[in-house]
Design a protein around this motif. Structure first.
Motif, mmCIF file in Angstrom:
data_model
loop_
_atom_site.group_PDB
_atom_site.id
_atom_site.type_symbol
_atom_site.label_atom_id
_atom_site.label_comp_id
_atom_site.label_asym_id
_atom_site.label_seq_id
_atom_site.Cartn_x
_atom_site.Cartn_y
_atom_site.Cartn_z
ATOM 1 N N CYS A 1 -8.578 9.803 10.314
ATOM 2 C CA CYS A 1 -8.828 10.988 9.476
ATOM 3 C C CYS A 1 -7.626 11.298 8.605
ATOM 4 C CB CYS A 1 -9.093 12.212 10.360
ATOM 5 S SG CYS A 1 -10.371 11.943 11.581
ATOM 6 N N ASP A 2 -7.918 11.906 7.466
ATOM 7 C CA ASP A 2 -6.836 12.342 6.591
ATOM 8 C C ASP A 2 -7.285 13.587 5.843
ATOM 9 O OD1 ASP A 2 -4.500 12.298 4.792
ATOM 10 O OD2 ASP A 2 -4.287 10.254 5.558
ATOM 11 N N ASP A 3 -6.313 14.337 5.352
ATOM 12 C CA ASP A 3 -6.674 15.496 4.528
ATOM 13 C C ASP A 3 -6.604 15.139 3.043
ATOM 14 O OD1 ASP A 3 -3.930 15.266 4.389
ATOM 15 O OD2 ASP A 3 -3.488 17.346 4.897
ATOM 16 N N ILE B 1 0.831 -1.215 0.000
ATOM 17 C CA ILE B 1 0.000 0.000 0.000
ATOM 18 C C ILE B 1 0.863 1.262 0.000
ATOM 19 C CG2 ILE B 1 -1.712 1.345 1.331
ATOM 20 C CD1 ILE B 1 -3.041 -1.157 0.390
ATOM 21 N N SER B 2 1.843 1.293 0.897
ATOM 22 C CA SER B 2 2.611 2.524 1.088
ATOM 23 C C SER B 2 4.100 2.189 1.141
ATOM 24 C CB SER B 2 2.138 3.195 2.375
ATOM 25 O OG SER B 2 2.717 4.446 2.555
ATOM 26 N N THR B 3 4.861 3.012 1.824
ATOM 27 C CA THR B 3 6.310 2.797 1.929
ATOM 28 C C THR B 3 6.732 2.985 3.386
ATOM 29 O OG1 THR B 3 6.741 5.122 1.562
ATOM 30 C CG2 THR B 3 6.717 3.719 -0.404
ATOM 31 N N LEU C 1 -4.768 10.725 13.152
ATOM 32 C CA LEU C 1 -4.755 11.780 12.127
ATOM 33 C C LEU C 1 -3.584 11.472 11.223
ATOM 34 C CD1 LEU C 1 -5.295 14.980 14.311
ATOM 35 C CD2 LEU C 1 -6.957 13.330 13.440
ATOM 36 N N GLY C 2 -3.927 11.205 9.963
ATOM 37 C CA GLY C 2 -2.958 10.660 9.035
ATOM 38 C C GLY C 2 -3.254 9.174 9.022
ATOM 39 N N SER C 3 -4.205 8.783 8.131
ATOM 40 C CA SER C 3 -4.636 7.380 8.123
ATOM 41 C C SER C 3 -3.556 6.509 7.502
ATOM 42 C CB SER C 3 -5.945 7.252 7.336
ATOM 43 O OG SER C 3 -5.690 7.419 5.956
ATOM 44 N N GLY C 4 -3.695 5.200 7.693
ATOM 45 C CA GLY C 4 -2.714 4.281 7.118
ATOM 46 C C GLY C 4 -2.469 3.111 8.042
ATOM 47 N N PHE C 5 -1.206 2.770 8.238
ATOM 48 C CA PHE C 5 -0.900 1.631 9.096
ATOM 49 C C PHE C 5 -1.383 1.894 10.527
ATOM 50 C CE2 PHE C 5 1.985 -1.263 11.479
ATOM 51 C CZ PHE C 5 1.441 -2.444 10.984
ATOM 52 N N SER C 6 -1.295 3.134 10.955
ATOM 53 C CA SER C 6 -1.787 3.477 12.295
ATOM 54 C C SER C 6 -3.272 3.123 12.421
ATOM 55 C CB SER C 6 -1.546 4.958 12.598
ATOM 56 O OG SER C 6 -1.993 5.775 11.541
ATOM 57 N N SER C 7 -4.051 3.316 11.352
ATOM 58 C CA SER C 7 -5.486 2.990 11.410
ATOM 59 C C SER C 7 -5.668 1.483 11.594
ATOM 60 C CB SER C 7 -6.184 3.418 10.114
ATOM 61 O OG SER C 7 -5.750 4.679 9.699
ATOM 62 N N HIS D 1 -1.035 12.092 16.148
ATOM 63 C CA HIS D 1 -1.017 13.179 15.150
ATOM 64 C C HIS D 1 0.131 12.929 14.183
ATOM 65 C CE1 HIS D 1 -1.376 16.826 13.074
ATOM 66 N NE2 HIS D 1 -0.786 17.656 13.916
ATOM 67 N N ASP D 2 -0.246 12.518 12.958
ATOM 68 C CA ASP D 2 0.757 12.130 11.947
ATOM 69 C C ASP D 2 0.214 12.504 10.572
ATOM 70 O OD1 ASP D 2 3.048 10.874 10.936
ATOM 71 O OD2 ASP D 2 2.076 8.925 10.786
ATOM 72 N N MET D 3 -0.475 13.661 10.511
ATOM 73 C CA MET D 3 -1.210 13.979 9.279
ATOM 74 C C MET D 3 -0.533 15.053 8.435
ATOM 75 S SD MET D 3 -5.226 14.920 8.873
ATOM 76 C CE MET D 3 -5.135 16.442 9.789
ATOM 77 N N VAL E 1 8.902 4.868 4.643
ATOM 78 C CA VAL E 1 9.169 6.264 5.015
ATOM 79 C C VAL E 1 7.876 7.076 5.146
ATOM 80 C CG1 VAL E 1 9.563 7.205 2.690
ATOM 81 C CG2 VAL E 1 10.808 8.159 4.643
ATOM 82 N N ALA E 2 6.797 6.628 4.500
ATOM 83 C CA ALA E 2 5.535 7.366 4.592
ATOM 84 C C ALA E 2 4.669 6.854 5.743
ATOM 85 C CB ALA E 2 4.758 7.270 3.285
ATOM 86 N N ALA E 3 4.796 5.582 6.074
ATOM 87 C CA ALA E 3 3.973 5.018 7.155
ATOM 88 C C ALA E 3 4.589 5.356 8.509
ATOM 89 C CB ALA E 3 3.893 3.501 6.993
#
Ligand SMILES: C[S@@+](CC[C@H](N)C(=O)[O-])C[C@H]1O[C@@H](n2cnc3c(N)ncnc32)[C@H](O)[C@@H]1O
Length: 241
Positions: free
Chosen positions: A114-116, A59-61, A89-95, A158-160, A63-65
């Motif tokens: 959540c994400d922007d 899904i991602s990398t 805040l900042g969806s992804g692996f944390s979600s 908070h990682d968004m 460095v981004a997760a």
């Protein structure tokens, strides 16, 4: 101030710890949520690592997760805090981590991710569906703020977005800390984000701990943890005595 040639002999991680101690005025090892923390023990079956590898290759990398280091610490913090409401805040692996906890914890736990960026919300939804986890409450940040802003999360990551976005959302996150939320602020290696966080923490008389002990990673990223003084007393009573 250390002379430059001596400074260059001190490993970066140690300098980070020293600088964080200097600005935060707290001893990282005395954070009640660091008490007894053991990364290997938290991930003894390597399930977190295995899912992290899948997420960061499909899904991602990396460095981004969120880092694997922070992922493990976050899971340990969830088990200690047993939140009723958890927000990333900042969806992804944390979600994935929050929802996997909520699915297994045996008590009600509502997760908002959540994400922007709608694209990354959709990529998160794809991963959650693949892992047979709930994709309820995956929201654009503006929608969350419009409809759910009265909610005070028990724990929040908070990682968004980029640094500008992180800084602009800090006041809301820190206001939640004043009301009882435990917040993890990621990417504190970025000086502008760190300085904005520090100013907001001081302004609200909050307590902050350096989490680099647990979260420092191969990209030199690290996090801080923030909560109110009342929350610190409550956590100390629960986890250090
Ligand atoms: C550090 S990422 C958030 C990572 C998330 N907490 C996780 O654990 O995967 C910050 C922002 O970058 C965006 N993003 C996520 N994955 C990305 C990727 N692989 N490439 C570019 N942007 C990404 C999202 O909009 C997200 O809000």
């Amino acid at each position: 101030m250390l002379p430059k040639f001596i400074k260059s002999m001190v490993p970066l991680k140690a300098r980070v710890r020293y600088n964080n101690w200097k600005v935060l005025g707290t001893d990282a090892g005395k954070n009640p949520l660091m008490f007894g923390y053991n990364a290997a023990q938290t991930d003894r079956d390597r399930a977190i690592q295995s899912q992290f590898e899948t997420y960061t290759t499909t899904i991602s990398t990396p460095v981004a997760a969120v880092s694997l280091e922070l992922a493990r610490f976050l899971v340990a913090a969830l088990h200690k805090l047993q939140p009723r409401v958890a927000v990333d805040l900042g969806s992804g692996f944390s979600s994935y981590l929050l929802r996997n906890y909520a699915a297994q914890c045996g008590h009600p736990c509502v997760v908002y991710s959540c994400d922007d960026d709608a694209h990354w919300l959709q990529r998160t939804a794809d991963f959650l569906t693949e892992k047979k986890l709930s994709s309820d409450n995956l929201l654009l940040w503006d929608d969350f703020c419009q409809h759910h802003a009265h909610i005070v999360p028990d724990i929040l990551l908070h990682d968004m977005g980029n640094s500008v976005r992180r800084i602009s959302e800090l006041p809301r996150v820190l206001d939640w800390c004043s009301k009882g939320c435990v917040a993890i602020l990621d990417d504190m290696q970025k000086p502008a984000v760190r300085e904005a966080a520090l100013a907001g923490i001081k302004q609200r008389n909050l307590v902050a701990y350096d989490l680099s002990l647990a979260t420092y990673d191969s990209y030199n990223r690290f996090s801080w943890m923030v909560f109110s003084q009342d929350k610190e007393r409550e956590l100390a009573r629960k986890f250090t005595s």
